[in-house]
Design an enzyme around this catalytic site. Structure first.
Site, PDB file in Angstrom:
ATOM      1  CB  SER A  65      12.371   4.499   5.367  1.00  0.00           C
ATOM      2  OG  SER A  65      11.376   3.667   5.932  1.00  0.00           O
ATOM      3  CG  ASN A 123       8.361  -2.038   0.399  1.00  0.00           C
ATOM      4  OD1 ASN A 123       7.702  -2.070   1.420  1.00  0.00           O
ATOM      5  ND2 ASN A 123       9.079  -0.989   0.038  1.00  0.00           N
ATOM      6  CE1 TYR A 141       8.585   5.089   2.512  1.00  0.00           C
ATOM      7  CE2 TYR A 141       7.290   7.059   2.894  1.00  0.00           C
ATOM      8  CZ  TYR A 141       7.656   5.779   3.254  1.00  0.00           C
ATOM      9  OH  TYR A 141       7.097   5.195   4.354  1.00  0.00           O
ATOM     10  CG  ASP A 192       0.303 -17.237   8.413  1.00  0.00           C
ATOM     11  OD1 ASP A 192       1.336 -17.286   9.113  1.00  0.00           O
ATOM     12  OD2 ASP A 192      -0.850 -17.244   8.884  1.00  0.00           O
ATOM     13  CD  GLU A 238      10.534  -7.574   6.041  1.00  0.00           C
ATOM     14  OE1 GLU A 238      10.141  -6.585   6.682  1.00  0.00           O
ATOM     15  OE2 GLU A 238      10.768  -8.676   6.580  1.00  0.00           O
ATOM     16  CB  ALA A 243       1.369   0.134   6.275  1.00  0.00           C
ATOM     17  NE  ARG A 249       3.375   7.244   2.321  1.00  0.00           N
ATOM     18  CZ  ARG A 249       3.734   6.063   2.777  1.00  0.00           C
ATOM     19  NH1 ARG A 249       4.105   5.119   1.955  1.00  0.00           N
ATOM     20  NH2 ARG A 249       3.718   5.819   4.070  1.00  0.00           N
ATOM     21  NE  ARG A 308       9.322   6.014   8.582  1.00  0.00           N
ATOM     22  CZ  ARG A 308       8.440   5.745   7.639  1.00  0.00           C
ATOM     23  NH1 ARG A 308       8.619   4.753   6.786  1.00  0.00           N
ATOM     24  NH2 ARG A 308       7.345   6.473   7.539  1.00  0.00           N
ATOM     25  N   PRO A 314       0.794  -1.224   0.000  1.00  0.00           N
ATOM     26  CG  PRO A 314      -0.136  -1.081   2.137  1.00  0.00           C
ATOM     27  CD  PRO A 314       0.565  -2.027   1.212  1.00  0.00           C
ATOM     28  CG  ASN A 315      -0.373   4.322   1.223  1.00  0.00           C
ATOM     29  OD1 ASN A 315      -1.354   4.777   0.645  1.00  0.00           O
ATOM     30  ND2 ASN A 315      -0.437   3.854   2.457  1.00  0.00           N
ATOM     31  CG  HIS A 318      10.876  -2.303   4.831  1.00  0.00           C
ATOM     32  ND1 HIS A 318       9.508  -2.200   4.698  1.00  0.00           N
ATOM     33  CD2 HIS A 318      11.118  -3.492   5.413  1.00  0.00           C
ATOM     34  CE1 HIS A 318       8.945  -3.293   5.199  1.00  0.00           C
ATOM     35  NE2 HIS A 318       9.900  -4.095   5.633  1.00  0.00           N
TER      36      HIS A 318
END
Length: 138
Positions: free
Chosen positions: A99, A71, A22, A84, A95, A74, A17, A104, A9-10, A97
């Site tokens: 940032s 990624n 970012y 899962d 995984e 959230a 944003r 944070r 999301p986002n 990210h």
């Protein structure tokens, strides 16, 4: 080699944003650079703001691709279901990210994906995706 990048999301708002966190580049523009850099890799990209669609894409690609760069944004910190799904598939998942989530808010320190992921890369901006792809090549 066939690798998919799955963004949550986002992340469709990259470039607009919070550019101080970012950056100012859209992911679509960055993805073109990744495709150019990794010419010998069949790269795909999927983004959704919907948790179930992310789970479905992990399941769909998790038995036939060589790697998944995930990624979950959230959802990393809230989705047992995505964690899962990563556990359930055979394809290795990195995984990612943009940032450094540990710098944070405290709720961003928890990941439901990390325990099932092959590795975690965070805090290198969009370069985190390059590093994840490179991890599958060596």
């Amino acid at each position: 080699m066939k690798i998919i990048i799955i963004n949550g999301p986002n992340l469709n708002l990259l470039g607009k944003r919070e550019p101080e966190v970012y950056g100012s580049e859209t992911f679509e523009d960055y993805f073109s650079k990744l495709q150019f850099k990794f010419k010998d890799v069949e790269l795909e990209y999927f983004q959704s703001n919907i948790e179930g669609e992310l789970i479905s894409k992990i399941q769909e690609t998790g038995f036939s691709y060589d790697g998944i760069v995930l990624n979950a944004a959230a959802y990393t910190h809230t989705s047992v279901g995505i964690g899962d799904a990563v556990k359930a598939v055979e394809t290795p998942v990195i995984e990612v990210h943009i940032s450094n989530t540990h710098q944070r808010e405290e709720f961003r320190h928890l990941s439901y994906i990390s325990p099932a992921a092959s590795g975690v890369i965070l805090g290198f901006g969009l370069k985190s995706y390059d590093l994840a792809i490179e991890s599958f090549l060596f």
